[in-house]
Design an enzyme around this catalytic site. Structure first.
Site, PDB file in Angstrom:
ATOM      1  N   LEU A 116      60.786 -44.104  20.764  1.00 26.34           N
ATOM      2  CA  LEU A 116      59.798 -43.204  20.169  1.00 26.34           C
ATOM      3  C   LEU A 116      59.275 -43.900  18.922  1.00 26.34           C
ATOM      4  O   LEU A 116      60.032 -44.556  18.198  1.00 26.34           O
ATOM      5  CB  LEU A 116      60.436 -41.860  19.798  1.00 26.34           C
ATOM      6  CG  LEU A 116      60.827 -40.922  20.955  1.00 26.34           C
ATOM      7  CD1 LEU A 116      61.437 -39.637  20.421  1.00 26.34           C
ATOM      8  CD2 LEU A 116      59.639 -40.606  21.859  1.00 26.34           C
ATOM      9  N   ASP A 117      57.982 -43.737  18.656  1.00 25.45           N
ATOM     10  CA  ASP A 117      57.393 -44.316  17.445  1.00 25.45           C
ATOM     11  C   ASP A 117      58.072 -43.747  16.205  1.00 25.45           C
ATOM     12  O   ASP A 117      58.645 -42.658  16.251  1.00 25.45           O
ATOM     13  CB  ASP A 117      55.905 -43.955  17.324  1.00 25.45           C
ATOM     14  CG  ASP A 117      55.092 -44.453  18.488  1.00 25.45           C
ATOM     15  OD1 ASP A 117      55.512 -45.423  19.132  1.00 25.45           O
ATOM     16  OD2 ASP A 117      54.043 -43.840  18.739  1.00 25.45           O
ATOM     17  N   ARG A 118      57.884 -44.433  15.115  1.00 24.01           N
ATOM     18  CA  ARG A 118      58.507 -44.013  13.849  1.00 24.01           C
ATOM     19  C   ARG A 118      58.249 -42.534  13.540  1.00 24.01           C
ATOM     20  O   ARG A 118      59.155 -41.799  13.160  1.00 24.01           O
ATOM     21  CB  ARG A 118      57.938 -44.889  12.746  1.00 24.01           C
ATOM     22  CG  ARG A 118      58.494 -44.582  11.397  1.00 24.01           C
ATOM     23  CD  ARG A 118      57.926 -45.571  10.410  1.00 24.01           C
ATOM     24  NE  ARG A 118      58.293 -45.228   9.062  1.00 24.01           N
ATOM     25  CZ  ARG A 118      57.762 -45.806   8.001  1.00 24.01           C
ATOM     26  NH1 ARG A 118      56.857 -46.756   8.149  1.00 24.01           N
ATOM     27  NH2 ARG A 118      58.138 -45.457   6.807  1.00 24.01           N
ATOM     28  N   THR A 127      57.182 -40.154  15.654  1.00 22.92           N
ATOM     29  CA  THR A 127      57.335 -39.206  16.767  1.00 22.92           C
ATOM     30  C   THR A 127      58.711 -38.565  16.649  1.00 22.92           C
ATOM     31  O   THR A 127      59.692 -39.242  16.322  1.00 22.92           O
ATOM     32  CB  THR A 127      57.209 -39.941  18.125  1.00 22.92           C
ATOM     33  OG1 THR A 127      55.953 -40.600  18.176  1.00 22.92           O
ATOM     34  CG2 THR A 127      57.305 -38.958  19.287  1.00 22.92           C
ATOM     35  N   ARG A 160      49.581 -41.641  22.047  1.00 22.20           N
ATOM     36  CA  ARG A 160      48.668 -41.848  20.904  1.00 22.20           C
ATOM     37  C   ARG A 160      47.422 -42.595  21.359  1.00 22.20           C
ATOM     38  O   ARG A 160      46.287 -42.232  21.014  1.00 22.20           O
ATOM     39  CB  ARG A 160      49.376 -42.629  19.788  1.00 22.20           C
ATOM     40  CG  ARG A 160      50.449 -41.809  19.088  1.00 22.20           C
ATOM     41  CD  ARG A 160      51.113 -42.568  17.950  1.00 22.20           C
ATOM     42  NE  ARG A 160      52.374 -41.957  17.586  1.00 22.20           N
ATOM     43  CZ  ARG A 160      52.504 -40.951  16.716  1.00 22.20           C
ATOM     44  NH1 ARG A 160      51.452 -40.472  16.101  1.00 22.20           N
ATOM     45  NH2 ARG A 160      53.696 -40.439  16.461  1.00 22.20           N
TER      46      ARG A 160
END
Ligand code: URA
Length: 254
Positions: A93-95, A97, A180
């Site tokens: 997961l992105d930073r 998210t 995104r």
């Protein structure tokens, strides 16, 4: 013991003096080994010892990155897991998210779950900077061209009462920053991105920043998903149930 079918058979082999740990014959039937450091041989042949499989669910908070170490000294998800065994994230997961992030040391299951052919469903709650237009919804549902190719059909469900700014997105791919990028391509900014579910596993009841071991039914469910994917590959994702949408809306309102 690996390669030996039953406990009784294993005990017989040990009693016969055929098993060595680090070169020493095992006499005690209760001898413990650490698969990461000990060498076990049966009749002179090295054998692999099954490791204790761990399956973990985290409700990832914002501002943590999904990596073991970061050059820029940013906080990592490993700072939140309080076990000494090594486990690996199943996808990232992105930073910024939040939500469901799974970890395991079961490389076989992790690889299968992450493989595109498994088509594991991931459900996201997306908060947009402005209302989603109907033709954009249509495009996203059918598949949209990103720099790494066209996305597979997705389910895009605006949450009632949010002026089409809160959307439940279901995808079965796992490309980098996929959600995104899907919205950015059409001129939207994602204000918040939260993963509600991965392969049916949710973080309901688990506080943000906390983790727990998966239950047996959850593990079984994930294993079943990758088994099923060999024979039946859904071509499209199912539309979310109204009940789930309501739950997401309620959670949001809290
Ligand atoms: N898609 C994204 O864009 N980011 C995530 O963290 C997960 C899916």
């Amino acid at each position: 013991m690996s390669g030996i079918a039953s406990r009784r058979a294993a005990e017989e082999v040990i009693r016969a003096g055929n098993v060595k740990v680090n070169g020493k014959v095992v006499e005690d039937l209760g001898t413990q080994v650490d698969p990461s450091v000990d060498t076990v041989t049966v009749r002179g042949k090295r054998v692999a010892i099954a490791e204790h499989m761990l399956y973990i669910l985290m409700n990832k908070p914002k501002d943590y990155i999904t990596t073991a170490k970061d050059e820029k000294e940013r906080r990592t998800v490993y700072e939140l897991i309080t076990i000494k065994e090594r486990v690996f994230p199943i996808g990232r997961l992105d930073r910024n998210t939040t939500g469901v992030l799974l970890f395991t040391n079961d490389g076989f299951l992790a690889t299968k779950l992450m493989h595109p052919s498994s088509e594991v469903k991931k459900i996201y709650h997306v908060s947009l900077d402005h209302s989603l237009e109907e033709d954009h919804r249509d495009k996203l549902q059918k598949g949209i061209y990103l720099e790494d190719g066209k996305t597979a059909p997705a389910s895009i469900e605006p949450i009632p009462g949010t002026k089409n700014k809160e959307i439940v997105v279901t995808i079965h791919e796992g490309r980098n920053r996929q959600v995104r990028r899907m919205f950015e391509t059409l001129g939207y900014e994602i204000m918040k991105l939260h993963r509600v579910s991965y392969g049916g596993v949710t973080a309901d009841g688990l506080a943000r920043g906390k983790w727990r071991f998966l239950t047996d039914p959850e593990i079984k469910r994930l294993k079943l998903l990758v088994e099923k994917s060999k024979t039946s590959k859904p071509k499209s994702v199912k539309v979310l149930s109204t009940a789930l949408k309501q739950r997401i809306a309620l959670a949001k309102a809290k």
